[in-house]
Design a protein around this motif. Structure first.
Motif, PDB file in Angstrom:
ATOM      1  N   LEU A 137       0.161 -10.960  -5.068  1.00  0.00           N
ATOM      2  CA  LEU A 137      -0.437 -10.168  -3.904  1.00  0.00           C
ATOM      3  C   LEU A 137       0.602  -9.865  -2.927  1.00  0.00           C
ATOM      4  CD1 LEU A 137      -3.431 -12.314  -2.901  1.00  0.00           C
ATOM      5  CD2 LEU A 137      -3.308 -10.219  -4.326  1.00  0.00           C
ATOM      6  N   SER A 138       2.084  -9.396  -3.740  1.00  0.00           N
ATOM      7  CA  SER A 138       3.099  -9.103  -2.883  1.00  0.00           C
ATOM      8  C   SER A 138       2.946  -7.680  -2.746  1.00  0.00           C
ATOM      9  CB  SER A 138       4.486  -9.270  -3.465  1.00  0.00           C
ATOM     10  OG  SER A 138       4.429  -8.841  -4.833  1.00  0.00           O
ATOM     11  N   GLY A 139       3.128  -6.841  -1.525  1.00  0.00           N
ATOM     12  CA  GLY A 139       2.892  -5.499  -1.271  1.00  0.00           C
ATOM     13  C   GLY A 139       1.546  -5.320  -0.977  1.00  0.00           C
ATOM     14  N   ILE A 140       0.552  -6.125  -0.702  1.00  0.00           N
ATOM     15  CA  ILE A 140      -0.543  -5.894  -0.244  1.00  0.00           C
ATOM     16  C   ILE A 140      -0.584  -5.431   1.147  1.00  0.00           C
ATOM     17  CG2 ILE A 140      -1.284  -8.156   0.655  1.00  0.00           C
ATOM     18  CD1 ILE A 140      -3.930  -7.826  -0.633  1.00  0.00           C
ATOM     19  N   LYS A 141      -1.424  -4.480   1.479  1.00  0.00           N
ATOM     20  CA  LYS A 141      -1.806  -4.039   2.670  1.00  0.00           C
ATOM     21  C   LYS A 141      -3.106  -4.368   3.343  1.00  0.00           C
ATOM     22  CE  LYS A 141       0.755   0.475   1.893  1.00  0.00           C
ATOM     23  NZ  LYS A 141       0.717   2.009   2.149  1.00  0.00           N
TER      24      LYS A 141
END
Length: 297
Positions: A30-34
């Motif tokens: 979920l890295s980069g989730i906004k």
């Protein structure tokens, strides 16, 4: 299953359970989730997973109280940095989902051009924060599930210049007609009658695609799908890192508009070359650039 999933290199995923497994795998990181808080009890999350430069899946959902990502919907996307149109864009939310449609009164194609906005998360942020929605320009892409390559129409440079001047004059007439100029309306009507008459005579002894150089017209019942014929001015090949499938990324000029078209290599009939024409049905997406970015604010 999304109809245009195969366009970004996922043609082997034919069943919903296979797609669910794919999405589960992509959502492990979920890295980069906004994340955006809509109200006290609900939020909106966007997770983009690139499978090739500028190409991938956009996954939307909600983060629950335990910090788990609950997936709601997804769609394939293809990004472009080439400006397609700088006319003012109207933005409206879709009824079912937190997604948005854009509408351009583009004189070059002679219709109200409707497209699926790819940066819908930014649109929602602007609405929540009460920022202006004034647009600067739009970069468009079309996704196709099948297409053909047509040979070009041979033209001299003099004929090309004459066509550019005629297109510019027609755009001016369309703008004047929209503002209520009756003379412009009459001129356009006469030109359309003459054009129809010439085409009717030529089609008796010529091939249809030697008469129609390019076209851009609505197709089907969905308002953001179009049937196009456009000249290929650049060709890029992208490889899906998950499936190893290759996808063509064409830069196409169609009715004086320049945009990108993505299609899986296996779904294209013919050999693409710069100068040849692409014919197919596309789902039009677009990235709206606003006059003042949220980063500047």
């Amino acid at each position: 299953m999304h109809k245009f999933l195969r366009t970004v290199g996922f043609s082997l995923y034919q069943k919903d359970r296979d797609i669910e497994k794919l999405l589960d795998k992509l959502c492990e990181d979920l890295s980069g989730i906004k994340r955006m808080q809509i109200d006290e009890e609900s939020n909106l999350c966007e997770l983009r997973k690139e499978v090739a430069p500028g190409m991938g899946l956009a996954i939307f959902g909600e983060m629950d109280q335990e910090g788990h990502f609950q997936r709601h919907y997804y769609y394939p996307y293809l990004k472009s940095i080439d400006m397609t149109s700088d006319v003012s864009c109207s933005i409206q939310r879709h009824t079912e989902k937190e997604t948005y449609a854009g509408l351009l009164d583009e004189y070059k194609v002679g219709i109200s051009l409707i497209f699926y906005i790819d940066n819908s998360f930014e649109c929602r942020e602007r609405i929540i924060d009460h920022h202006p929605m004034d647009t600067k320009d739009v970069c468009m892409t079309g996704l196709a599930i099948n297409g053909k390559i047509l040979l070009p129409i041979q033209k001299t440079e003099k004929q090309r210049e004459r066509a550019r001047v005629a297109a510019k004059d027609r755009n001016n007439l369309l703008e004047a007609a929209k503002n209520g100029d009756e003379d412009a309306m009459e001129t356009l009507t006469i030109e359309d009658i003459d054009l129809y008459s010439q085409a009717s005579r030529r089609v008796m002894k010529e091939d249809l695609y030697s008469i129609i150089d390019s076209c851009f017209m609505p197709c089907g019942v969905e308002c953001d799908q179009y049937s196009i014929i456009g000249e290929i001015i650049k060709i890029d090949v992208k490889k899906n890192q998950v499936t190893e499938e290759e996808v063509y990324d064409f830069t196409v000029e169609c009715s004086d508009l320049i945009f990108h078209v993505g299609i899986a290599k296996k779904d294209l009939v013919g050999t693409p070359e710069v100068g040849r024409r692409f014919k197919g049905q596309i789902w039009m997406q677009g990235t709206v650039n606003f006059k003042d970015s949220l980063e500047e604010i």
